[in-house]
Design a protein around this motif. Sequence first.
Motif, PDB file in Angstrom:
ATOM      1  N   LYS A   1      -0.417   2.422  -2.464  1.00  0.00           N
ATOM      2  CA  LYS A   1       0.798   1.515  -1.901  1.00  0.00           C
ATOM      3  C   LYS A   1       1.301   2.730  -0.921  1.00  0.00           C
ATOM      4  CE  LYS A   1       4.599   1.190  -4.521  1.00  0.00           C
ATOM      5  NZ  LYS A   1       5.538   0.738  -5.496  1.00  0.00           N
TER       6      LYS A   1
ATOM      7  N   SER B   1       1.102   6.316  -2.999  1.00  0.00           N
ATOM      8  CA  SER B   1       0.837   6.509  -4.419  1.00  0.00           C
ATOM      9  C   SER B   1      -0.157   5.178  -4.971  1.00  0.00           C
ATOM     10  CB  SER B   1       2.167   6.594  -5.380  1.00  0.00           C
ATOM     11  OG  SER B   1       2.803   5.099  -5.285  1.00  0.00           O
TER      12      SER B   1
ATOM     13  N   ASP C   1      -1.131   2.215  -6.899  1.00  0.00           N
ATOM     14  CA  ASP C   1      -0.150   1.344  -7.615  1.00  0.00           C
ATOM     15  C   ASP C   1      -1.127  -0.107  -7.855  1.00  0.00           C
ATOM     16  OD1 ASP C   1       1.323  -0.849  -8.794  1.00  0.00           O
ATOM     17  OD2 ASP C   1       3.172  -0.087  -7.506  1.00  0.00           O
TER      18      ASP C   1
ATOM     19  N   THR D   1      -0.876  -2.582  -9.687  1.00  0.00           N
ATOM     20  CA  THR D   1      -0.098  -3.756  -9.839  1.00  0.00           C
ATOM     21  C   THR D   1       0.110  -4.422  -8.415  1.00  0.00           C
ATOM     22  OG1 THR D   1       0.552  -2.931 -12.063  1.00  0.00           O
ATOM     23  CG2 THR D   1       1.689  -4.973 -10.922  1.00  0.00           C
TER      24      THR D   1
END
Lengths: 149, 468
Positions: free
Chosen positions: A7, A40, A42, A44
């Motif tokens: 992300k 980072s 991510d 989700t």
Amino acid sequence: MANSGIKIVLTLKEINDSTGLPTGNTKPNVSNDPDYIPPSTDLTACPVTYTTDCPVVIATGVGGNTIEYEFNLNNSVINNPIVKKVVVNLKSGVTVIQSDTFTLPIPTINYFSGDFTGLSSGTYSIETQYLDASDVVNTTCPNLAIINL
Amino acid sequence: MWNTGYKYFENRRRLINGFPDGYQEPNTTSGGLGPYIPPVIDYASCPTTSTTTTSTTSTTTSSSTTSTTTTSTSTTTTTSSTTSTSTTTTTTVPPTFSWIEDTYTCEQETPFVLVTTVTSLSSPANVYYDEPTGRFYVVDLDDVNGNLWYFDPNTFTSAAGRNYVTGSSLPGQYVQSYDYSDSLRKVFLAGPSTSGVYIYNIATDNLNLVSTGSNAPFNRLFTKILNNIVYSSNTSDGTLVLIDPVSESVTSTINVASIPGNTSNKYFNTSYMIYSVNGELWVCAGSYRATSGNIARYDASLTNFIGEIVIPGVTPPTLGGGWSGGFWQSQFYDQDKNRFYLTDVGSKRFTVIDTSNPSSPSIIQQFPITNLEDKNYAYVTWDLNPVTGELYANKTAIDNPSDGSPKTKFYKMNRDTYVFESMYLNSTTSGLKVRPGTNELWSASPGVPGWAGTPGWNTDGRIFKYVQ
């Protein structure tokens, strides 16, 4: 296009620490800003999809007896649970002359390279194979590069 | 307790034609007849305050004595009353704020995706974003209509979107060195016939010539702003001119023959680059005309030669075809990581220098540039993505500087281990710049004229727009 799982924050918003509510102020997220948020993982927000896409292999004959190769594997392949190894085969006709094996995943690495040496003149091809945890080939990508030495 | 500055609405009332009809209901997020009214910042109604209550208690005692003389009995009655007062003081307490994630994008399999290619340009060499105007300024090496133009990234999709800076068709129409100061909002341009360095002030829309040296081919191959000083070379005069970028005046003209350590002008001959590293100036080889492949270390004033960093194996390329056979290198200083990268075209090799110890920089790694796709050499440039912090090495495999069919690809390089982590084919990130606050990245490719160096030679230059 497929997500890599990373992300990247583009803009930042200001919030009131007491309420957690935004003040309406925003600014770009750039690395020289003290409030910078680096990229980072991510999974989700940016879920990764799985594929067995074949790579594009770039290969060059060098010095009359060596073939250099390099290729990039997408995260959709590297993160695929059924792909545990990548085998690079150098073939003369239908015969595998030499092979390199890369065991996955190698953290942060999508790039693979190597060379086949001690070759004689002739026409060679490069194929890649994806192996599962039992070393069973589940995908073969033939003739990714043709090299004349 | 203190106000945060936000006003919340407990109830909401209904208006008919702008007038309340008497109906009201709780201001809940669901249910009721009307829409939920969210809280708003209202420092007038809800000033950010803290309230302190101070209580003061005072006791008043009174005594009365009744004496009865007959029985010699004495009785004393004591009563007391307590009075409390409260004082309320209001002190303004500034609220505290933080910055958190607002918008984001998901990185794709490639770090960025090409969405627009603007073609039919002359030789755009670099793009620079100017925040106040929201424009990208472009240095064009040989556009006969102007060597400096800008575009609006909101609308730029074709060559017609170029806006030339007035007067920027410089003498000779050819720029060979340039730089940009983001803080000063100035662009610096120099070429073989420009009679000096042109400085364009974006804020004032003024293009000013700072006269330096004489005109001759390949005279001004180096112009760069370092530590708020513009350095510009002049080969035939054998000088290095220092310019104050604010006053736009020459502050010093250095005879390069007088620079210590510059024996036979081996460091300052025609094509060189200078980097500011740990307060020193490092002089390195530029493009195929340099006479040294090693790095010369100087103090910031170029009056003290600190020493030479010998780069093992460097060699000039054999270009043929009348091309000069000098050293040809490129460099990148990763100040955040204390690493200095150097690539040498002739030896086809990367070199990584550790600069974390300012007094003794050391070579920590060398590795070959491989897989040239049947080309003889490769030239590598570098770009740092300011949003992701990723470092890209742009590899252009060529036979010589005028090779019209270069093989381009770029790699994402780990800034700590120097290994390539990803490879992206048939693309370049040359001069990659972010458009702040968006997911857009822009870059330029001069095309073949960038190598050939003939004004208006053709129109194969391109501007790329990527999204990440």
